[in-house]
Design a protein around this motif. Structure first.
Motif, PDB file in Angstrom:
ATOM      1  N   GLN B  35       3.036  -0.148   7.008  1.00 58.61           N
ATOM      2  CA  GLN B  35       2.325  -0.400   8.234  1.00 58.61           C
ATOM      3  C   GLN B  35       1.031   0.463   8.081  1.00 58.61           C
ATOM      4  O   GLN B  35       0.915   1.627   7.682  1.00 58.61           O
ATOM      5  N   PHE B  36      -0.093  -0.384   8.583  1.00 54.35           N
ATOM      6  CA  PHE B  36      -1.303   0.305   8.739  1.00 54.35           C
ATOM      7  C   PHE B  36      -1.532   0.329  10.501  1.00 54.35           C
ATOM      8  O   PHE B  36      -1.936  -0.493  10.997  1.00 54.35           O
ATOM      9  N   GLY B  37      -1.263   1.557  10.876  1.00 54.83           N
ATOM     10  CA  GLY B  37      -1.377   1.631  12.244  1.00 54.83           C
ATOM     11  C   GLY B  37      -0.409   0.588  12.792  1.00 54.83           C
ATOM     12  O   GLY B  37       1.028   0.694  12.726  1.00 54.83           O
ATOM     13  N   GLY B  38      -0.815  -0.239  13.630  1.00 52.85           N
ATOM     14  CA  GLY B  38       0.378  -1.321  14.371  1.00 52.85           C
ATOM     15  C   GLY B  38       0.305  -2.292  13.479  1.00 52.85           C
ATOM     16  O   GLY B  38       1.445  -3.113  13.727  1.00 52.85           O
ATOM     17  N   LEU B  39      -0.242  -2.673  12.417  1.00 51.63           N
ATOM     18  CA  LEU B  39      -0.155  -3.722  11.791  1.00 51.63           C
ATOM     19  C   LEU B  39       1.012  -3.582  10.465  1.00 51.63           C
ATOM     20  O   LEU B  39       0.788  -2.472   9.569  1.00 51.63           O
ATOM     21  N   THR B  40       1.865  -4.424  10.304  1.00 57.21           N
ATOM     22  CA  THR B  40       2.765  -4.305   9.107  1.00 57.21           C
ATOM     23  C   THR B  40       2.243  -5.220   8.214  1.00 57.21           C
ATOM     24  O   THR B  40       2.338  -6.376   8.378  1.00 57.21           O
ATOM     25  N   ALA B  41       1.699  -4.824   7.224  1.00 55.60           N
ATOM     26  CA  ALA B  41       1.230  -5.226   6.211  1.00 55.60           C
ATOM     27  C   ALA B  41       2.192  -5.963   5.001  1.00 55.60           C
ATOM     28  O   ALA B  41       1.858  -7.121   4.618  1.00 55.60           O
ATOM     29  N   VAL B  42       3.294  -5.118   4.723  1.00 57.16           N
ATOM     30  CA  VAL B  42       4.252  -5.574   4.081  1.00 57.16           C
ATOM     31  C   VAL B  42       5.539  -5.347   4.613  1.00 57.16           C
ATOM     32  O   VAL B  42       5.685  -4.230   5.260  1.00 57.16           O
ATOM     33  N   ASN B  61      -5.026 -15.255   2.636  1.00 56.34           N
ATOM     34  CA  ASN B  61      -5.546 -13.992   2.732  1.00 56.34           C
ATOM     35  C   ASN B  61      -4.967 -13.168   3.819  1.00 56.34           C
ATOM     36  O   ASN B  61      -4.589 -13.602   4.930  1.00 56.34           O
ATOM     37  N   GLY B  62      -4.830 -11.780   3.249  1.00 57.14           N
ATOM     38  CA  GLY B  62      -4.267 -10.963   4.297  1.00 57.14           C
ATOM     39  C   GLY B  62      -2.798 -11.183   4.467  1.00 57.14           C
ATOM     40  O   GLY B  62      -2.323 -10.524   5.169  1.00 57.14           O
ATOM     41  N   ALA B  63      -2.083 -11.604   3.454  1.00 59.63           N
ATOM     42  CA  ALA B  63      -0.568 -11.847   3.607  1.00 59.63           C
ATOM     43  C   ALA B  63       0.203 -10.608   2.915  1.00 59.63           C
ATOM     44  O   ALA B  63       1.177 -10.536   3.324  1.00 59.63           O
ATOM     45  N   GLY B  64      -0.910  -9.834   2.365  1.00 58.05           N
ATOM     46  CA  GLY B  64      -0.201  -8.372   1.869  1.00 58.05           C
ATOM     47  C   GLY B  64       0.160  -8.414   0.624  1.00 58.05           C
ATOM     48  O   GLY B  64       0.755  -7.492   0.066  1.00 58.05           O
ATOM     49  N   LYS B  65      -0.330  -9.332  -0.257  1.00 58.14           N
ATOM     50  CA  LYS B  65       0.008  -9.266  -1.705  1.00 58.14           C
ATOM     51  C   LYS B  65      -0.549  -8.171  -2.452  1.00 58.14           C
ATOM     52  O   LYS B  65       0.087  -7.523  -3.260  1.00 58.14           O
ATOM     53  N   THR B  66      -2.050  -8.000  -2.250  1.00 55.50           N
ATOM     54  CA  THR B  66      -2.435  -6.962  -2.811  1.00 55.50           C
ATOM     55  C   THR B  66      -1.836  -5.336  -2.299  1.00 55.50           C
ATOM     56  O   THR B  66      -1.569  -4.663  -3.356  1.00 55.50           O
ATOM     57  N   THR B  67      -1.584  -5.134  -1.078  1.00 57.97           N
ATOM     58  CA  THR B  67      -0.838  -4.067  -0.799  1.00 57.97           C
ATOM     59  C   THR B  67       0.459  -3.960  -1.347  1.00 57.97           C
ATOM     60  O   THR B  67       1.035  -3.070  -1.469  1.00 57.97           O
ATOM     61  N   PHE B  68       1.195  -5.045  -1.455  1.00 58.05           N
ATOM     62  CA  PHE B  68       2.385  -5.161  -2.214  1.00 58.05           C
ATOM     63  C   PHE B  68       2.351  -4.498  -3.772  1.00 58.05           C
ATOM     64  O   PHE B  68       3.063  -3.796  -4.236  1.00 58.05           O
TER      65      PHE B  68
HETATM   66  N1  LIG Z   1      -6.125   0.451   3.591  1.00 57.65           N
HETATM   67  C1  LIG Z   1      -5.785  -0.352   4.660  1.00 57.65           C
HETATM   68  N2  LIG Z   1      -5.866  -0.192   5.802  1.00 57.65           N
HETATM   69  C2  LIG Z   1      -5.746  -0.742   6.903  1.00 57.65           C
HETATM   70  N3  LIG Z   1      -5.360  -2.046   6.751  1.00 57.65           N
HETATM   71  C3  LIG Z   1      -5.167  -2.745   5.628  1.00 57.65           C
HETATM   72  C4  LIG Z   1      -5.230  -1.714   4.359  1.00 57.65           C
HETATM   73  N4  LIG Z   1      -5.084  -2.476   3.331  1.00 57.65           N
HETATM   74  C5  LIG Z   1      -4.866  -3.636   3.832  1.00 57.65           C
HETATM   75  N5  LIG Z   1      -4.685  -3.814   5.008  1.00 57.65           N
HETATM   76  C6  LIG Z   1      -4.401  -5.192   6.020  1.00 57.65           C
HETATM   77  O1  LIG Z   1      -3.060  -5.328   5.364  1.00 57.65           O
HETATM   78  C7  LIG Z   1      -3.181  -6.635   5.381  1.00 57.65           C
HETATM   79  C8  LIG Z   1      -2.857  -7.126   3.888  1.00 57.65           C
HETATM   80  O2  LIG Z   1      -3.941  -7.151   3.071  1.00 57.65           O
HETATM   81  P1  LIG Z   1      -3.917  -7.391   1.611  1.00 57.65           P
HETATM   82  O3  LIG Z   1      -2.679  -6.961   1.019  1.00 57.65           O
HETATM   83  O4  LIG Z   1      -5.290  -7.121   0.850  1.00 57.65           O
HETATM   84  O5  LIG Z   1      -3.678  -9.247   1.467  1.00 57.65           O
HETATM   85  P2  LIG Z   1      -3.776 -10.084   0.509  1.00 57.65           P
HETATM   86  O6  LIG Z   1      -3.979  -9.571  -0.839  1.00 57.65           O
HETATM   87  O7  LIG Z   1      -2.700 -10.825   0.456  1.00 57.65           O
HETATM   88  O8  LIG Z   1      -4.965 -10.759   0.665  1.00 57.65           O
HETATM   89  C9  LIG Z   1      -4.656  -7.348   5.863  1.00 57.65           C
HETATM   90  O9  LIG Z   1      -4.290  -7.581   7.326  1.00 57.65           O
HETATM   91  C10 LIG Z   1      -5.398  -5.968   5.613  1.00 57.65           C
HETATM   92  O10 LIG Z   1      -6.450  -6.043   6.484  1.00 57.65           O
END
Ligand SMILES: Nc1ncnc2c1ncn2[C@@H]1O[C@H](COP(=O)(O)OP(=O)(O)O)[C@@H](O)[C@H]1O
Ligand SMILES: [Mg+2]
Lengths: 331, 284
Positions: B35-42, B61-68
């Motif tokens: 989670q980033f703050g209130g956002l559940t990224a993964v 885009n923004g699905a959370g792939k890179t974060t994963f």
């Molecule tokens: N370091 C971070 N701080 C806050 N929010 C983030 C951070 N990294 C990613 N996010 C948010 O997490 C979500 C997933 O991002 P990301 O993993 O880059 O997606 P993808 O690679 O699938 O396009 C997005 O909403 C992005 O804004």
């Protein structure tokens, strides 16, 4: 105008003790900044640690100077670890902030009344702590030829100092051209990429900090020995920034840059000063323009102007590669 | 030796539900939440990656792939969850150790080392270099032979990737597509078991794309596992054995390329909320 005197003064400074001190300080910074991308703004702190470490053990504890050198290296390693452990895992700017504070803390502690007995307070330490070194001097008569002039002690410091600079530069040259140096340069470019290739970036940055800091403390040894005294206020922020000036003058990430940079730096400072002095005293420069007492300030103004011109016309320094510098802007 | 000619070579045709089990998973992830703050990224309940397969990770885009990717490779830490590679738990393992274990990644924003030459970029990738030790670095005769062996290997990979003419150029002098190629070639120098590629084709011109595809297929032929993020569905279709779909942090579907792309939920995820993400092609 006495041109021979101007030349003698200038050449003696170009090859002199101060050039050695700044070359060593800048070699350390080159390891940090040039090769690893670490922003150490507290190199003066490492010099101070080196300087006090040779003076205090000999004068206050009666230890041998040679032991004091080892203590100095040891202390610089300890301080590098203290600086590195909390900051090297963080973003680069944290190290910059912490090192500025570190150098000031070292200086303030050294000049504080609390440690007056051992560190000498704001007066620092003056004494014959370098005796064992100067006893070895085979050139006690010094050197006095028309273009070069050193007293006995200075000549000994100059000879051993440049030999030391040569040895350290040679070792640096081997190291930065080894696979180890390649990892360092890669870290400068992008730490995360280096991590993704299985390298322990933290460890490498620590090694860089320790090596550059230890070389800085060796510069401190030379500083203290050459003057047979340690003054805390010599180790202020200005010292660090002059060392950076020397490095950038020569060209960061070039092994010979600190040597050439230091020589040019001292050449310019003393040359400008001597020319101004001669000009003023022989009335070639009118009194209403520059007075004798203003020469000291004006040489720094002209020096600054010269550096600005260098950065405009040769931003990569003497040795640097302009194309390489441009790549940085793209990164 | 397993058969690697196509997706049919694996027993990966049955289950299509998110989190389905695989016959021989190299990577297993459980309950990973970031989670980033209130956002559940993964928010991944269960995921297995089949050894020796090419698996595509798709999603808007923004699905959370890179974060994963960041979580799996130690660049970021999850709020909760466990995952293992080759049976070894990876929680709290730093990125460089993950790489040494055999899981090597590339980055969505290419990380070429600009002021190193292309060849130096490659040499850096090799593991267990004696000359990378601070003490041994000053004795060149100790590491010179190893360095030469590494160079031979780097040159052969560079030839394969058609970057050999650039070996002495700074990496900064390469085009965007060539940098992507270099990053992948460099990752191979680590001799990974699993390669994780974050958008390897983004910004790559069509000619280079084709050769990148070939390189990815070749990795499978060598028995390596590939997990890659890609938006170009034609590419995904062409090379992947298995496709995993992420949306809003969760895995919403997985299966063979043809089944997944017919999946209504997948189409909805792409075309519903995110008109910007093109299902068929990035260049269109
Ligand atoms: N370091 C971070 N701080 C806050 N929010 C983030 C951070 N990294 C990613 N996010 C948010 O997490 C979500 C997933 O991002 P990301 O993993 O880059 O997606 P993808 O690679 O699938 O396009 C997005 O909403 C992005 O804004
Ligand atoms: Mg992404």
């Amino acid at each position: 105008m006495d041109f021979l005197f101007v030349i003698q003064q200038t050449l003696s400074a170009t090859l002199g003790v101060n050039a050695i001190i700044f070359a060593l300080a800048a070699i350390g910074l080159n390891m940090h900044f040039g090769y690893t991308g670490l922003l150490n703004f507290g190199q003066a702190g490492f010099l101070a640690i080196g300087a006090y470490s040779v003076a205090v053990p000999v004068i206050s504890f009666g230890l041998s100077l040679w032991v004091a050198f080892l203590i100095g290296i040891f202390n610089s390693i300890i301080f590098a670890l203290l600086l590195g452990v909390p900051t090297l895992r963080l973003r680069a700017d944290y190290l910059a902030i912490v090192t500025i504070a570190f150098a000031e803390i070292v200086r303030q502690v050294a000049r504080s009344a609390t440690f007056n007995d051992s560190l000498g307070g704001s007066d620092g330490i003056t004494g014959k702590f370098g005796k064992e070194f100067f006893d070895l001097n085979p050139f006690k008569g010094g050197l006095a030829i028309p273009i070069l002039r050193f007293n006995g002690n200075d000549l000994w410091v100059v000879i051993t100092g440049w030999i030391l600079v040569a040895i350290i530069t040679f070792i640096m040259w081997i190291m930065v051209n080894s696979p180890w140096g390649r990892v360092m340069r890669a870290i400068r470019e992008d730490e995360d990429a280096v991590r993704s290739l299985g390298k322990n970036v933290y460890l490498y940055k620590m090694q860089s900090l320790i090596i550059g800091g230890a070389i800085g403390s060796i510069a401190g040894f030379v500083y203290a020995l050459s003057r047979q005294s340690v003054q805390p206020d010599n180790y202020g922020t200005a010292l660090t920034f002059f060392a950076y000036t020397v490095l950038i003058l020569g060209g960061a990430a070039r092994v010979f840059a600190p040597i050439v940079g230091a020589m040019i730096f001292w050449f310019l400072i003393v040359f400008i000063e001597q020319i101004l002095r001669e000009g003023v005293s022989s009335n070639l420069i009118p009194d209403w323009l520059i007075g004798v007492n203003q020469v000291g300030q004006i040489r720094f103004m002209l020096m600054g102007l010269g550096l600005m011109l260098l950065m405009i016309f040769r931003p990569q320094g003497i040795f640097g590669d302009k194309k390489e510098l441009a790549l940085d802007a793209r990164a | 030796m397993q058969e690697h000619n196509s997706g049919a070579g694996f027993a990966l045709t049955s289950a299509q539900t998110p989190g389905s089990t695989k016959p021989d998973p190299i990577l297993i992830a459980d309950n990973i939440v970031r989670q980033f703050g209130g956002l559940t990224a993964v928010n991944v309940n269960h995921l297995e990656i089949q050894r020796g397969s090419i698996t595509a990770l798709i999603g808007p885009n923004g699905a959370g792939k890179t974060t994963f990717f960041n979580l799996l490779t130690g660049y970021d830490s999850p709020n909760s969850g466990t995952w293992s590679f080759n049976g070894k738990a990876l929680n709290g393992i730093p990125p460089h150790k993950v790489a040494r274990l055999g899981m090597v990644r590339t980055f969505q924003l290419t990380k070429a080392l600009y002021r190193l030459t292309v060849l130096e970029n490659m040499l850096l990738g090799a593991k267990q270099q004696k000359g990378e030790s601070v003490l041994l670095s000053v004795f060149p005769w100790i590491w010179r032979a190893q360095e030469e062996a590494i160079r031979v290997k780097a040159v052969s990979i560079l030839k394969n990737f058609k970057l050999i003419d650039k070996q002495d150029d700074f990496a900064a002098a390469l085009s965007g597509g060539q940098r992507k190629l270099l990053e992948m070639a460099r990752a191979l120098m680590v001799e990974p078991e699993m390669v994780m590629l974050d958008e390897p084709m983004a910004g790559v011109n069509p000619a280079l794309k084709q050769s990148l595809l070939e390189h990815i297929k070749e990795l499978r032929n060598e028995g390596k596992t590939v997990l890659f993020v890609e938006h170009d569905m034609d590419m995904v279709h062409e090379i992947s054995d298995w496709v995993i779909v992420m949306a809003q942090g969760e895995i919403i579907a997985e299966g063979t390329p043809s089944t997944v792309m017919g999946n209504a939920q997948v189409i909805e995820a792409y075309l519903g909320a995110h008109h910007d993400a093109d299902l068929s092609s990035e260049e269109a």
